[in-house]
Design a protein around this motif. Structure first.
Motif, PDB file in Angstrom:
ATOM      1  N   ASP A  42       0.825  -1.206   0.000  1.00 47.81           N
ATOM      2  CA  ASP A  42       0.000   0.000   0.000  1.00 47.81           C
ATOM      3  C   ASP A  42       0.862   1.260   0.000  1.00 47.81           C
ATOM      4  OD1 ASP A  42      -3.046  -0.808   0.799  1.00 47.81           O
ATOM      5  OD2 ASP A  42      -1.619  -2.163   1.776  1.00 47.81           O
ATOM      6  N   GLY A  43       0.321   2.323  -0.629  1.00 52.09           N
ATOM      7  CA  GLY A  43       0.904   3.648  -0.537  1.00 52.09           C
ATOM      8  C   GLY A  43      -0.029   4.550   0.239  1.00 52.09           C
ATOM      9  N   TRP A  53       5.995  -1.700  -2.030  1.00 53.75           N
ATOM     10  CA  TRP A  53       6.118  -0.245  -1.870  1.00 53.75           C
ATOM     11  C   TRP A  53       7.240   0.019  -0.863  1.00 53.75           C
ATOM     12  CZ3 TRP A  53       2.308   3.379  -3.944  1.00 53.75           C
ATOM     13  CH2 TRP A  53       1.342   2.753  -4.754  1.00 53.75           C
ATOM     14  N   HIS A  54       8.339   0.615  -1.362  1.00 54.24           N
ATOM     15  CA  HIS A  54       9.581   0.678  -0.596  1.00 54.24           C
ATOM     16  C   HIS A  54       9.847   2.040   0.037  1.00 54.24           C
ATOM     17  CE1 HIS A  54      13.950   1.465  -0.246  1.00 54.24           C
ATOM     18  NE2 HIS A  54      14.035   0.211   0.131  1.00 54.24           N
ATOM     19  N   SER A  55       9.699   3.132  -0.709  1.00 56.28           N
ATOM     20  CA  SER A  55      10.015   4.460  -0.170  1.00 56.28           C
ATOM     21  C   SER A  55       9.210   5.525  -0.905  1.00 56.28           C
ATOM     22  CB  SER A  55      11.516   4.754  -0.279  1.00 56.28           C
ATOM     23  OG  SER A  55      11.973   4.592  -1.602  1.00 56.28           O
ATOM     24  N   VAL A  95       6.640  10.539  -5.297  1.00 59.81           N
ATOM     25  CA  VAL A  95       7.228   9.408  -6.015  1.00 59.81           C
ATOM     26  C   VAL A  95       7.333   8.235  -5.055  1.00 59.81           C
ATOM     27  CG1 VAL A  95       9.280   8.529  -7.194  1.00 59.81           C
ATOM     28  CG2 VAL A  95       8.538  10.903  -7.562  1.00 59.81           C
ATOM     29  N   PHE A  96       6.734   7.112  -5.411  1.00 56.62           N
ATOM     30  CA  PHE A  96       6.877   5.875  -4.657  1.00 56.62           C
ATOM     31  C   PHE A  96       7.788   4.934  -5.437  1.00 56.62           C
ATOM     32  CE2 PHE A  96       2.662   7.294  -3.092  1.00 56.62           C
ATOM     33  CZ  PHE A  96       2.852   7.179  -1.724  1.00 56.62           C
ATOM     34  N   ALA A 153       9.704  -0.246 -10.902  1.00 51.09           N
ATOM     35  CA  ALA A 153       9.893   1.150 -11.302  1.00 51.09           C
ATOM     36  C   ALA A 153       9.479   2.097 -10.182  1.00 51.09           C
ATOM     37  CB  ALA A 153       9.066   1.440 -12.554  1.00 51.09           C
ATOM     38  N   ASN A 154       9.655   3.396 -10.431  1.00 50.60           N
ATOM     39  CA  ASN A 154       9.035   4.426  -9.603  1.00 50.60           C
ATOM     40  C   ASN A 154       7.621   4.670 -10.110  1.00 50.60           C
ATOM     41  OD1 ASN A 154      11.463   4.957  -8.192  1.00 50.60           O
ATOM     42  ND2 ASN A 154      12.149   6.329  -9.816  1.00 50.60           N
TER      43      ASN A 154
END
Length: 496
Positions: free
Chosen positions: A292-293, A319-321, A332-333, A355-356
């Motif tokens: 999730d973002g 979802w990393h950063s 930007v995720f 990807a981003n």
């Protein structure tokens, strides 16, 4: 060896199709296990590749389509000023933080402080041995914060690994006094549920709030029990850091979050957050939380409030950063496809996976929404032995433009423009060739950040790099000077 590639990109179909297709199937179908983020306590083991893949990489090197082993290549607008190899700390290099003339570099074995007053010749000020992956690092005033996300025998810097199934095991946050950069002192420790994979500071005058991101609970772990649907909030009094304590555990996913596989194959099940970025001047935060973002308000830092939540069950695995643009109308995720342990920058995986994801923020106040616009992924080909993944980066502060520098492990350092959020483009790069052509190896920049006119990168294997970016699009950023930078605590570059 250094060579200069002035073409904007190098494109080539790398990897034997059948082998790459098999990797893609594994990444898509394996579910959460395929996206276990970041290397383990001692780093990812090297794994072999097929003879055909090894031959393919060797042929690409001979033809000049990818750099040679350890060869440095870069765009014409980037200069490599310095590299400082690892010294006493032999573990994996991780994140970076900055304060004045100092850079603070995390390492799985502790942290290192550099004097960067002369960026062409960084000097080591001190090295602190304090093992505990991944030692995510940040600073505020005289305090340094270090995350421990591996099960340890106790909270000391002489601890040893110990199974998380044992109740006496410890994971969490460590706090150091860095008023004397040559002699940091360990002053506090706070145990947190499921440890601290990463953390984010929300600094105030008297206190520092720390948002602790962790995940992957298990019924067999006494200190990491499911459900684990939130974050730990630690309050650290500046004048009495020894009194640091958890003051809240806000639940961010009352419905349990993204279920992952089998409902969403190839997507990580949400069991917490991986990383959170805050923009304190706007009382806003963005959370990268496995499946999730999130967008949430931090007007009350002890009680963050969710504003919006999005998923991408087609192309995002983990979802990393997150990174805001300066005007707070975009975020930007990053997707850590393969968990930082796979070669995913090739034609078979494609431009949308790993990807981003660029999202516009539309609306006002608590009615704001995240609206997807496009993906951005480096299209410089990487060998099948090169772990390549979208990782940590920062804004390059230029008014009227949205510019970012970002680490991609063995994909190197990328400078890119997302001013038009539907048409992002790379405008510069720096990278090394494969560490080897016969095994898949974790290496390359973990973090790449812009600070006071230079790009600093912490290469997992090769050490601390300093780059100079000379480009009319980015040159105005050199006039922006900061006293302190923790990238996950984004400053208001122009409103100070």
């Amino acid at each position: 060896m250094i060579s200069l590639h002035t073409s904007p990109v190098r494109r080539r179909r790398l990897g034997v199709a059948t082998a790459a297709a098999g990797l893609l199937a594994t990444l898509l179908m394996a579910g959460p296990a395929a996206a276990t983020p970041d290397p383990g306590d001692r780093g990812a083991a090297r794994t072999g590749v097929s003879a055909a893949q090894e031959a393919e990489a060797a042929a690409a090197i001979r033809s000049g389509e990818i750099p040679g082993v350890d060869e440095i290549v870069h765009s014409s607008n980037i200069t490599h000023l310095a590299n400082v190899p690892k010294d006493a700390l032999k573990g994996l290099n991780t994140d970076l933080a900055f304060q004045g003339k100092y850079a603070f570099a995390g390492n799985y074995d502790g942290f290192r402080i550099f004097d960067i007053s002369n960026p062409r010749s960084p000097r080591t000020v001190s090295q602190v041995l304090c093992p505990g992956s991944q030692n995510d690092i940040s600073v505020s005033g005289d305090l340094l914060f270090l995350s421990t996300d591996s099960s340890r025998s106790d909270n000391s810097c002489t601890s040893t690994t110990q199974p998380a199934t044992e109740k006496s095991s410890w994971e969490g946050m460590k706090v150091f006094d860095i008023s004397d950069k040559r002699n940091p002192k360990y002053v506090a420790a706070v145990e947190t549920a499921c440890g601290s994979h990463t953390h984010t500071l929300v600094p105030e005058r008297k206190n520092v709030y720390v948002y602790v991101s962790s995940y992957s609970p298990s019924a067999t772990f006494p200190d990491c029990q499911p459900p684990h649907d939130g974050i730990s909030v630690i309050k650290v009094p500046r004048n009495a850091p020894e009194k640091a304590a958890v003051v809240n555990f806000p639940v961010l996913f009352p419905d349990g979050g993204n279920p992952g596989a089998p409902d969403n194959p190839g997507v990580s099940r949400t069991t917490g957050c991986h990383d959170i970025t805050v923009l304190p001047s706007k009382d806003l935060a963005a959370g990268a939380c496995m499946g999730d973002g999130l967008l949430f308000s931090i007007k009350d830092p002890e009680n963050p409030k969710i504003i919006d939540r999005v998923q991408d069950n087609v192309n995002f695995a983990f979802w990393h950063s997150a990174t805001f643009n300066q005007t707070t109308d975009k975020v930007v995720f990053t997707d850590e496809l393969g968990g930082g342990g796979a070669a995913t920058c090739n034609e078979e995986i494609g431009p949308k996976r790993g990807a981003n994801g660029i999202y516009d923020i539309v609306g006002r106040g608590d009615h704001r929404k995240l609206v997807f616009r496009s993906y951005f992924k480096i299209d410089r080909p990487q060998a099948d032995t090169e772990v390549c993944v979208a990782h940590n980066g920062s804004i390059i502060p230029v008014k009227g433009r949205d510019l970012m520098v970002q680490a991609w492990y063995q994909g190197g350092v990328s400078v890119w423009d997302f001013t038009d959020s539907s048409k992002p483009k790379e405008i510069g790069y720096f990278e090394r060739g494969p560490v080897t052509t016969d095994t898949v190896t974790t290496a390359g920049p973990w973090s790449a950040y812009y600070y006071n006119g230079y790009i600093y990168s912490n290469d997992i294997a090769k050490g601390f790099d300093v780059l100079k970016l000379d480009d009319r699009r980015t040159d105005p950023a050199e006039r922006v000077r900061l006293d302190e930078l923790n990238v996950q605590t984004q400053p208001d570059y122009f409103g100070r």
